[in-house]
Design a protein around this motif. Structure first.
Motif, mmCIF file in Angstrom:
data_model
loop_
_atom_site.group_PDB
_atom_site.id
_atom_site.type_symbol
_atom_site.label_atom_id
_atom_site.label_comp_id
_atom_site.label_asym_id
_atom_site.label_seq_id
_atom_site.Cartn_x
_atom_site.Cartn_y
_atom_site.Cartn_z
ATOM 1 N N VAL A 222 0.841 -1.205 0.000
ATOM 2 C CA VAL A 222 0.000 0.000 0.000
ATOM 3 C C VAL A 222 0.875 1.254 0.000
ATOM 4 O O VAL A 222 0.608 2.221 -0.710
ATOM 5 C CB VAL A 222 -0.952 -0.014 1.217
ATOM 6 N N ALA A 223 1.950 1.225 0.800
ATOM 7 C CA ALA A 223 2.853 2.380 0.860
ATOM 8 C C ALA A 223 3.554 2.598 -0.479
ATOM 9 O O ALA A 223 3.729 3.738 -0.923
ATOM 10 C CB ALA A 223 3.882 2.178 1.962
ATOM 11 N N ILE A 384 -5.465 13.275 1.354
ATOM 12 C CA ILE A 384 -5.985 14.247 0.387
ATOM 13 C C ILE A 384 -5.995 13.682 -1.031
ATOM 14 O O ILE A 384 -6.769 14.112 -1.879
ATOM 15 C CB ILE A 384 -5.147 15.549 0.452
ATOM 16 N N ALA A 385 -5.161 12.685 -1.287
ATOM 17 C CA ALA A 385 -5.002 12.141 -2.642
ATOM 18 C C ALA A 385 -6.303 11.660 -3.288
ATOM 19 O O ALA A 385 -6.534 11.931 -4.468
ATOM 20 C CB ALA A 385 -3.968 11.013 -2.634
ATOM 21 N N PRO A 386 -7.201 10.939 -2.574
ATOM 22 C CA PRO A 386 -8.435 10.479 -3.232
ATOM 23 C C PRO A 386 -9.302 11.619 -3.760
ATOM 24 O O PRO A 386 -9.931 11.498 -4.813
ATOM 25 C CB PRO A 386 -9.171 9.705 -2.129
ATOM 26 N N GLY A 415 -8.675 4.921 -14.375
ATOM 27 C CA GLY A 415 -8.725 6.015 -13.408
ATOM 28 C C GLY A 415 -9.437 5.610 -12.133
ATOM 29 O O GLY A 415 -8.993 5.937 -11.024
ATOM 30 N N ILE A 416 -10.533 4.864 -12.273
ATOM 31 C CA ILE A 416 -11.296 4.405 -11.104
ATOM 32 C C ILE A 416 -10.496 3.378 -10.304
ATOM 33 O O ILE A 416 -10.532 3.368 -9.073
ATOM 34 C CB ILE A 416 -12.661 3.834 -11.549
ATOM 35 N N ALA A 420 -9.566 3.888 -6.462
ATOM 36 C CA ALA A 420 -9.847 2.862 -5.452
ATOM 37 C C ALA A 420 -8.581 2.516 -4.666
ATOM 38 O O ALA A 420 -8.622 2.304 -3.439
ATOM 39 C CB ALA A 420 -10.426 1.614 -6.118
ATOM 40 N N ALA A 421 -7.424 2.494 -5.368
ATOM 41 C CA ALA A 421 -6.161 2.153 -4.699
ATOM 42 C C ALA A 421 -5.785 3.189 -3.646
ATOM 43 O O ALA A 421 -5.439 2.839 -2.508
ATOM 44 C CB ALA A 421 -5.049 2.014 -5.741
ATOM 45 N N VAL A 422 -5.860 4.483 -3.997
ATOM 46 C CA VAL A 422 -5.476 5.510 -3.024
ATOM 47 C C VAL A 422 -6.521 5.644 -1.926
ATOM 48 O O VAL A 422 -6.199 5.979 -0.780
ATOM 49 C CB VAL A 422 -5.222 6.878 -3.706
ATOM 50 N N LEU A 423 -7.787 5.357 -2.255
ATOM 51 C CA LEU A 423 -8.830 5.390 -1.229
ATOM 52 C C LEU A 423 -8.605 4.277 -0.212
ATOM 53 O O LEU A 423 -8.709 4.490 1.010
ATOM 54 C CB LEU A 423 -10.211 5.244 -1.886
#
Length: 437
Positions: A222-223, A384-386, A415-416, A420-423
């Motif tokens: 994840v990091a 903030i990224a999402p 894009g979605i 989803a990954a950053v969320l």
């Protein structure tokens, strides 16, 4: 019988004349389509995506890569490949927004989604740059300390003054762009040389392209996605595209010489850092959880020249990210506050100076644990990224703004996936910080 004089307008080009496209315009369009840019003309299009890549490839990126290679050897290289692909598609959306929008991206967000949304976007990116400023300040000082010795804090102050002097120049963005493209090229050489000096198992490295999830590696995966899939850097690419005056006619060439290589380059360098860390562990049996530890273990393996080359690459990553971070933060907060989108505006320069000053102050306060500070500061940006990813995707789907450059279904799909990954990353970090224990 009165004699009527008729003036006939002749044209050899069909569809031209009064009320239609002029002969000169038609000829210009035809000539433009016939003309192919030379190699050197294409190189002149390099810039905005390399600035984004330099911002993306900072100390936090390198620290997580070292941990991946040291802890799991080559097994997580595939994560860099996936996150780089996602980054290319989001950056491409930002490039198209920079081409099509008559104003800056945040100004367009205000026009289409409401003023308060644009203001929040500007403030959100400013907060990200404050967090990044800490890692960049610490990293640049550590890099020069590894190269020349001395107190890292002293080197941090010298680097900050150098960046501040650069940002005082007129036409800041053009100067910054040229400096960063040069530094990225030098970093690429440094990390390629470092990888070959470490004499890794290239067959094992290739096997790392196959997705696997070793036990206990989820948090690091994840990091890695969070540091390589840099939404704020993708967001800023629209500003560089706008400042360089890119048009639809430039889009194809820009994609080939700037967008794709500008984002692939930091991905390759990150993968090479994993390779070096894995090779060091394989040869010496010593894990290297930090950049400083890796440089120390790398020296007996590749000699003082090898560790010097690696340290030079690390310094380049921190220093280039420091320049891009301060420039981008200044321009986008200034834009969010309605003070102009140019990095050369007075407001942008004041904000940039604030970002640099924040990095020094926090470094001075917490100098006892600089590497941990880099990781913590980078991690906080993921909240903030999402929001930024969602704004890019929404704006790239506005038909009234984008016209025929609007997202296709497959661009939206990727894009979605990225959103989803950053969320997922932000939720995981929230749970770790506030719900664990």
């Amino acid at each position: 019988m009165s004699e009527r004089t008729t003036t006939r307008h002749t044209s050899t080009t069909p569809g031209t004349g009064y009320g239609r496209i002029s002969t000169e315009t038609m000829k210009s369009i035809v000539d433009t389509r016939r003309t192919r840019r030379s190699f050197w003309q294409q190189l002149a299009l390099i810039g905005p995506a390399f600035v984004a890549g330099a911002w993306q490839f900072g100390p936090g990126n390198l620290t997580t890569a070292v941990q991946a290679g040291s802890g799991y050897q080559y097994a997580l290289i595939w994560v860099i490949v996936v996150s780089t692909i996602l980054m290319i598609f989001l950056t491409d959306m930002s490039v198209r927004l920079g081409i099509k929008s008559p104003v800056s991206l945040i100004a367009s967000i205000k026009d289409h989604l409401g003023k308060w949304v644009g203001v929040l976007a500007g403030i959100g990116i400013f907060l990200i740059t404050l967090c990044f400023s800490v890692g960049n300040a610490v990293g640049s000082g550590l890099g020069l300390s590894m190269l020349f010795g001395g107190n890292p804090v002293m080197w941090t102050i010298i680097c900050t003054v150098a960046v501040a002097s650069l940002l005082l120049l007129r036409n800041v963005y053009r100067v910054v762009e040229k400096v960063l493209v040069a530094i990225v090229a030098l970093m690429a050489i440094a990390f390629i040389v470092s990888a070959f000096l470490s004499n890794p198992s290239w067959a094992a490295a290739a096997s790392g392209l196959v997705p696997t999830v070793p036990d206990g590696s989820w948090l690091l995966i994840v990091a890695l996605v969070g540091t390589n899939f840099s939404i704020n850097a993708a967001f800023y690419t629209s500003y560089g595209t706008k400042e360089r005056g890119r048009t639809e006619a430039d889009y194809r060439d820009v994609t080939i010489v700037d967008t794709v290589p500008g984002i692939v380059a930091p991905g390759i360098m990150t993968a090479l850092v994993i390779v070096v860390a894995a090779a060091v562990l394989g040869k010496t049996g010593e894990a290297a959880p930090t950049i400083v530890a890796l440089a120390g273990i790398f020296e007996p393996l590749a000699g003082p020249i090898g560790s010097t080359v690696f340290a030079l690459g690390f310094f380049g990553a921190a220093f280039s990210s420091m320049i891009a971070n301060a420039t981008a933060g200044g321009a986008m907060l200034s834009d969010g506050l309605g003070r102009g989108a140019s990095s050369s505006s007075l407001t942008a320069k004041i904000v940039s100076a604030t970002i640099l000053a924040f990095g020094i102050v926090i470094t001075l306060i917490f100098q006892a644990s600089p590497v941990e500070l880099i990781v913590i500061a980078q991690a906080l940006t993921i909240f903030i990224a999402p929001v930024l990813a969602a704004l890019i995707i929404i704006m790239a789907n506005r038909s009234s703004l984008m016209g025929d450059m609007k997202n296709r279904w497959w661009q939206n799909l990727l894009g979605i996936v990225g959103l989803a990954a950053v969320l997922a990353l932000s939720i995981r970090l929230f749970a770790t910080l506030f719900l664990a224990g």
